[in-house]
Design an enzyme around this catalytic site. Structure first.
Site, PDB file in Angstrom:
ATOM      1  N   ASP A  76       0.844  -1.193   0.000  1.00 38.14           N
ATOM      2  CA  ASP A  76       0.000   0.000   0.000  1.00 38.14           C
ATOM      3  C   ASP A  76       0.883   1.248   0.000  1.00 38.14           C
ATOM      4  O   ASP A  76       2.071   1.191   0.360  1.00 38.14           O
ATOM      5  CB  ASP A  76      -0.972   0.016   1.197  1.00 38.14           C
ATOM      6  CG  ASP A  76      -0.276   0.011   2.544  1.00 38.14           C
ATOM      7  OD1 ASP A  76       0.778  -0.652   2.680  1.00 38.14           O
ATOM      8  OD2 ASP A  76      -0.769   0.685   3.471  1.00 38.14           O
ATOM      9  N   ASP A 107       8.917   3.790  -0.988  1.00 36.43           N
ATOM     10  CA  ASP A 107       8.175   3.391   0.227  1.00 36.43           C
ATOM     11  C   ASP A 107       6.908   2.666  -0.158  1.00 36.43           C
ATOM     12  O   ASP A 107       5.865   3.295  -0.296  1.00 36.43           O
ATOM     13  CB  ASP A 107       7.870   4.615   1.078  1.00 36.43           C
ATOM     14  CG  ASP A 107       7.217   4.238   2.392  1.00 36.43           C
ATOM     15  OD1 ASP A 107       7.189   3.040   2.728  1.00 36.43           O
ATOM     16  OD2 ASP A 107       6.735   5.139   3.089  1.00 36.43           O
ATOM     17  N   GLU A 141      -0.004  -0.817   5.885  1.00 40.55           N
ATOM     18  CA  GLU A 141       1.090  -0.287   6.691  1.00 40.55           C
ATOM     19  C   GLU A 141       0.927   1.210   6.854  1.00 40.55           C
ATOM     20  O   GLU A 141       1.195   1.760   7.907  1.00 40.55           O
ATOM     21  CB  GLU A 141       2.439  -0.609   6.041  1.00 40.55           C
ATOM     22  CG  GLU A 141       3.619  -0.534   7.012  1.00 40.55           C
ATOM     23  CD  GLU A 141       4.205   0.868   7.169  1.00 40.55           C
ATOM     24  OE1 GLU A 141       4.877   1.105   8.181  1.00 40.55           O
ATOM     25  OE2 GLU A 141       3.998   1.716   6.282  1.00 40.55           O
ATOM     26  N   HIS A 368       6.718   9.636   0.599  1.00 40.29           N
ATOM     27  CA  HIS A 368       5.495  10.394   0.923  1.00 40.29           C
ATOM     28  C   HIS A 368       5.443  11.753   0.219  1.00 40.29           C
ATOM     29  O   HIS A 368       4.500  12.519   0.419  1.00 40.29           O
ATOM     30  CB  HIS A 368       5.314  10.582   2.448  1.00 40.29           C
ATOM     31  CG  HIS A 368       5.104   9.312   3.206  1.00 40.29           C
ATOM     32  ND1 HIS A 368       4.440   9.256   4.416  1.00 40.29           N
ATOM     33  CD2 HIS A 368       5.458   8.038   2.934  1.00 40.29           C
ATOM     34  CE1 HIS A 368       4.415   7.999   4.847  1.00 40.29           C
ATOM     35  NE2 HIS A 368       5.031   7.244   3.964  1.00 40.29           N
TER      36      HIS A 368
HETATM   37 ZN   LIG Z   1       6.732   2.118   4.251  1.00 42.38          ZN
END
Ligand SMILES: [Zn+2]
Length: 398
Positions: A76, A107, A141, A368
């Site tokens: 995810d 990530d 997560e 992010h």
């Molecule tokens: Zn992560």
């Protein structure tokens, strides 16, 4: 070319599934399609809990005997934010000047893609491993983390799965691939402190009890003296007060009560229990003083609520695992990584209850962010490191 040996192709396939938590968007199916042809037995399960979205997860195992090495991670991703601000569409996985752009590039679809490629290369060269390799991959997560790794571990353990070591592929490197591995984390403990006073007119303070005076005393006791000076493997524990709030808009009214929120990131000087006792002791002592409350001979009235659950501190002391990862990094990059316990929490906090765990993945600089990206050569480097680590770890257990 044998199946799934190219980390770039693996990663592009994964990024093109827009799996923003809790949506899977085909990401785990894509992963299954990479693993099953290599001989992995793949289980897919959806976990549900009232009040949270259902989430899909995957567990795949190759081999039946020990030793057993687990790779853990998530497919995810966090939302894209302002899509117009991206220089390349966030789910197109375009490569430009040797850089792959896309949400999840580092990530941590990148880590997953590289570990898949590493296993594929290992098997192509050596055949099946002398033991087992498994993938424990969640789609939860970045979200509430309730229907993810914790339940997946429990599910697998109930099925009889046991592991000897785990590598978690979160992006651990601050600047350059090979900078840093993580072998533990500080614990995290949060609380709310409320001081109760008596509301009144600021011109007649003897008729009131200003809870902010008491709060100032208690807050100082939380902050001073420092909790510790750090330990061999950890930076000093730290308490941060994050809010002090009365909800009182009037400057001529003494408020009735005040609440403060705080969080402590703590090292292995403490357990949750000893740290709570220390804080409770500091508050009790400070509450008996009238230093900032002249004329008040009563104790400060206060309540302390601990937020549940706390995250305990942990440290991995498995020399074989840490050695296999650090020597693989040093062989491939020419540099020994820093061994760190810095940063926020990760799913390693759940895994450490089942087996030793170390974290190593890509460079985290853009995680992010808008234009999350990875240098294509880093994908090759990480795949080399993972492949070598797999070889060395099994060789060390033989
Ligand atoms: Zn992560």
């Amino acid at each position: 070319m044998p199946h799934a040996v190219d980390p770039l192709a693996n990663l592009q396939t994964l990024i093109r599934c827009p799996s923003v938590t809790p949506d899977d968007a085909g990401a785990l199916f894509a992963l299954e399609q990479m693993l099953a042809p290599m001989g992995f037995a793949v289980d897919r399960m959806t976990f549900a809990e009232h009040g949270t979205p259902d989430v899909e997860n995957l567990y795949a195992r190759l081999g039946e005997d020990g030793p057993h090495l687990m790779f853990a991670g998530h497919t995810d991703v966090v939302p894209v934010g302002d899509e117009a601000a991206w220089s390349h569409p966030p789910f197109a996985a375009e490569v430009s000047d040797g850089i792959l752009y896309g949400r999840g590039a580092v990530d941590m679809k990148g880590g997953v893609a590289c570990f898949v490629a590493a296993v594929a290369r290992y098997i192509t060269k050596n055949g099946p491993p002398p033991g087992s390799i498994s993938f424990l991959i969640t789609g939860d997560e970045e979200g509430p983390a309730i229907n993810g790794t914790a339940k997946l571990l429990q599910w697998a353990a109930d099925e009889g799965e046991r592991w000897d070591a785990c590598i978690l592929g979160e992006p651990t490197n601050p600047d350059t691939l090979g900078d840093m591995v993580k072998i533990g984390r500080r614990g995290s403990l949060s609380g709310t402190l409320t001081v109760i006073g008596t509301q009144g007119h600021v011109a007649y303070p003897h008729l009131a009890e200003n809870p902010l005076r008491g709060m100032a005393q208690l807050a100082e006791a939380l902050l001073d003296p420092p909790l510790d000076a750090g330990t061999e493997n950890f930076q000093p524990s730290n308490l941060e007060i994050t809010t002090i709030d009365t909800g009182n808009p009037a400057t001529n009214v003494i408020p009735a009560k005040v609440s403060a929120g705080f969080n402590i990131r703590f090292n292995d000087t403490w357990t949750v229990e000893t740290l709570e006792a220390e804080i409770e002791d500091r508050l009790a002592r400070a509450a008996a003083s009238d230093r900032l409350r002249p004329g008040k001979d009563s104790q400060i009235r206060y309540e302390l609520d601990w937020k549940r659950p706390p995250s305990p501190v942990f440290l991995t002391r498995d020399e074989a695992l840490v050695g296999a990862v650090t020597s693989a990094i040093e062989t491939v990059t020419g540099h020994a990584p820093e061994i760190s316990t810095s940063g926020g929490t990760s799913d390693a906090r759940f895994i450490k209850d089942y087996c030793p765990v170390i974290e190593f993945g890509l460079v985290g600089k853009t995680m992010h962010m808008v234009d999350e990206c990875v240098a294509v050569p880093d994908l090759e480097l990480l795949t080399d490191i993972y492949e070598r680590m797999i070889s060395d770890w099994f060789a060390g257990r033989a």
